[in-house]
Design an enzyme around this catalytic site. Structure first.
Site, short mmCIF file in Angstrom:
data_model
loop_
_atom_site.label_atom_id
_atom_site.label_comp_id
_atom_site.label_asym_id
_atom_site.label_seq_id
_atom_site.Cartn_x
_atom_site.Cartn_y
_atom_site.Cartn_z
N TYR A 131 0.82 -1.20 0.00
CA TYR A 131 0.00 0.00 0.00
C TYR A 131 0.85 1.25 0.00
O TYR A 131 2.07 1.18 0.19
CB TYR A 131 -0.98 -0.01 1.19
CG TYR A 131 -0.35 0.32 2.54
CD1 TYR A 131 0.50 -0.58 3.18
CD2 TYR A 131 -0.62 1.53 3.18
CE1 TYR A 131 1.05 -0.27 4.42
CE2 TYR A 131 -0.08 1.84 4.42
CZ TYR A 131 0.76 0.94 5.03
OH TYR A 131 1.31 1.24 6.25
N ARG A 169 8.37 4.11 -4.52
CA ARG A 169 8.40 3.10 -3.45
C ARG A 169 7.41 1.98 -3.72
O ARG A 169 7.69 0.81 -3.45
CB ARG A 169 8.13 3.74 -2.09
CG ARG A 169 8.28 2.75 -0.94
CD ARG A 169 8.18 3.39 0.42
NE ARG A 169 6.89 4.01 0.61
CZ ARG A 169 6.58 4.78 1.66
NH1 ARG A 169 7.49 5.03 2.59
NH2 ARG A 169 5.38 5.32 1.77
N ARG A 177 -8.00 -21.06 -1.85
CA ARG A 177 -6.94 -20.65 -0.92
C ARG A 177 -5.75 -21.59 -1.05
O ARG A 177 -5.90 -22.80 -0.86
CB ARG A 177 -7.48 -20.67 0.52
CG ARG A 177 -6.45 -20.23 1.56
CD ARG A 177 -7.08 -20.14 2.95
NE ARG A 177 -6.11 -19.68 3.94
CZ ARG A 177 -5.28 -20.49 4.61
NH1 ARG A 177 -5.31 -21.79 4.42
NH2 ARG A 177 -4.42 -19.98 5.49
N LYS A 235 6.45 -2.12 1.94
CA LYS A 235 5.27 -1.53 2.58
C LYS A 235 4.06 -2.45 2.40
O LYS A 235 3.18 -2.21 1.58
CB LYS A 235 5.01 -0.13 2.00
CG LYS A 235 4.09 0.72 2.86
CD LYS A 235 4.20 2.17 2.46
CE LYS A 235 3.14 3.04 3.09
NZ LYS A 235 3.13 3.06 4.55
N GLU A 257 11.50 2.28 14.65
CA GLU A 257 10.64 3.37 14.16
C GLU A 257 9.34 3.36 14.94
O GLU A 257 9.13 2.52 15.81
CB GLU A 257 10.37 3.21 12.65
CG GLU A 257 9.77 1.86 12.29
CD GLU A 257 9.70 1.60 10.79
OE1 GLU A 257 9.62 2.55 10.00
OE2 GLU A 257 9.72 0.41 10.42
N LEU A 316 10.82 1.09 7.42
CA LEU A 316 10.27 1.57 6.15
C LEU A 316 11.05 2.82 5.73
O LEU A 316 11.35 3.68 6.56
CB LEU A 316 8.79 1.91 6.30
CG LEU A 316 8.14 2.27 4.97
CD1 LEU A 316 7.92 1.01 4.13
CD2 LEU A 316 6.84 3.00 5.16
N1 PMP Z 1 7.43 3.66 9.09
C1 PMP Z 1 6.30 2.94 9.09
C2 PMP Z 1 6.30 1.62 9.77
C3 PMP Z 1 5.14 3.42 8.45
O1 PMP Z 1 4.02 2.68 8.44
C4 PMP Z 1 5.18 4.69 7.84
C5 PMP Z 1 3.96 5.29 7.18
N2 PMP Z 1 3.35 4.46 6.31
C6 PMP Z 1 6.37 5.42 7.88
C7 PMP Z 1 7.48 4.87 8.51
C8 PMP Z 1 6.49 6.78 7.24
O2 PMP Z 1 6.54 6.68 5.85
P1 PMP Z 1 6.04 7.86 4.92
O3 PMP Z 1 6.79 9.08 5.31
O4 PMP Z 1 6.37 7.41 3.55
O5 PMP Z 1 4.56 8.00 5.18
#
Ligand code: PMP
Length: 286
Positions: free
Chosen positions: A33, A52, A101, A150, A182, A206
Site C-alpha cells: 500500500y 516506493r 486458498r 510496505k 521506528e 520503512l
Molecule cells: N514507518 C512505518 C512503519 C510506516 O508505516 C510509515 C507510514 N506508512 C512510515 C514509517 C512513514 O513513511 P512515509 O513518510 O512514507 O509515510
C-alpha cells in the site's frame, strides 16, 4: 456526499465497491500500500510514493495493474470527485483473487487487485496536536524482517497503537536489540546539541518518503544530520524528539515512557522542520 472510490478500473460509490473473499490481501496480507497526502487539493510527493510502490511490488514479485501516469490520473480524479482540499489517498494493490486458498502464488495471469480511496481531513496541516506534541511508549519490535516493503501486514503496529492508548499515550516506538527502529506508522528522530539523529536505512525500517524529504530540507537549511540507531535512554535524554509520516508530516514527540523530552513541549528544530516541510512540499505539489 457518498465517497467515490476506485476498484479495478472502475470509479464507484463506496457501498458498491467489492473485493473477492479469495483475495490474497484478505487471506494472506499479500498486498502492498501507499498513503499520499493532499494539501490545497494537490498531491504531496506523488513521485516518491510511486517509486516506493514499484519497489515494494518488485520485492514481492507482484506485477502492477496500472502505469504510473494512469495512477496519477486516478489519484487526481478521486481528489476531484471527493472534493478533497486536505486529506489522504490510500492505495492498495494485492496479488489478486485466486480461485481457491493456496499458499503458493497463483499463476501470472491472475489479475492483481487495486483499490484507492480518499480520506477527507480538513485541518491536517494546521494540526492542533502538532502544537502540543504527542506522547509515546516503547515496545518490543515484533514485526517481520522486511519492514522496508510496505505490506498490509499491519497487525503488530495496530497492537502497538492499542498498547500506547492503554498507557494513555498516542503512539509506540518499537525497539530491537536495544535501539529504536521506528514508530508504529512513522519514522523516529531525536535532536541532541542541534544534531538531528534518525536510524539509518536498512530492511529494519520503512524508507519513509517524508523522511527523505525532511532530511533533504534539513541539510539544505545547514542543519546537521546523523543517520544511526539510538536507544530509548538516549531519546529520553535528548533535547527534542519527533516523527515523520505522509499523514502527520513532522510531529513533535514530547514524552517517552513517562519521561519528558527536553522541555516537554515541541522543540524549535521539530517546529521549524514542520514549517519548512509544509512550505516546500506545497510549492512542488501536483
Ligand atoms: N514507518 C512505518 C512503519 C510506516 O508505516 C510509515 C507510514 N506508512 C512510515 C514509517 C512513514 O513513511 P512515509 O513518510 O512514507 O509515510
Amino acid at each position: 456526499m457518498t465517497r467515490t472510490v476506485y476498484v479495478n478500473g472502475a470509479y464507484l460509490p463506496e457501498n458498491e465497491a467489492t473485493v473477492s473473499i479469495f483475495d490474497r490481501g484478505f487471506l494472506f496480507a499479500d498486498g502492498v500500500y501507499e498513503v499520499t497526502s493532499v494539501l490545497d487539493g494537490k498531491l504531496i510527493d506523488f513521485e516518491g510514493h510511486a517509486i516506493r510502490l514499484a519497489r515494494s511490488l518488485s520485492e514481492l514479485a507482484m506485477r502492477s495493474p496500472i502505469e504510473k501516469a494512469d495512477l496519477l490520473e486516478v489519484h487526481r480524479e478521486l481528489v476531484r470527485a471527493n472534493r478533497i482540499e486536505e486529506g489522504l489517498i490510500y492505495l492498495q494493490i494485492t496479488r489478486g483473487a485466486a480461485s481457491d486458498r493456496d499458499f503458493a502464488y497463483p499463476s501470472e495471469d491472475t489479475p492483481p487487485t487495486i483499490v484507492l480511496f480518499t480520506q477527507n481531513k480538513p485541518g491536517l496541516a494546521d494540526s492542533p496536536v502538532a502544537k502540543v506534541g504527542i506522547k509515546v511508549i516503547s515496545i518490543a519490535d515484533q514485526r517481520w524482517g522486511r519492514r522496508d516493503i510496505k505490506t498490509v501486514q499491519l497487525l503488530y503496529p495496530s497492537m502497538g497503537k492499542m498498547m500506547a492508548k492503554a498507557a494513555g499515550c498516542d503512539d509506540a516506538w518499537m525497539v530491537e536489540d536495544g535501539a529504536v527502529t521506528e514508530g508504529t506508522s512513522n519514522n523516529a528522530y531525536i535532536v541532541k546539541g542541534g544534531k538531528i539523529i534518525t536510524r539509518h536505512l536498512s530492511n529494519d525500517i520503512l524508507h519513509g518518503i517524508t523522511r527523505a524529504a525532511v532530511l533533504r530540507f534539513a541539510r539544505e537549511a545547514q542543519m546537521e544530520v546523523e543517520e544511526r540507531a539510538f536507544t530509548v535512554a538516549e531519546a529520553q535524554g535528548a533535547d527534542e524528539a519527533f516523527f515523520t509520516s505522509a499523514s502527520a508530516f513532522v510531529m513533535p514527540v514530547v514524552e517517552l515512557d513517562g519521561q519528558a523530552i527536553g522541555s516537554g513541549t515541541p522543540g524549535p528544530v521539530a517546529t521549524r522542520l514542520r514549517e519548512i516541510y509544509l512550505d516546500e512540499s506545497r510549492k512542488v505539489a501536483i
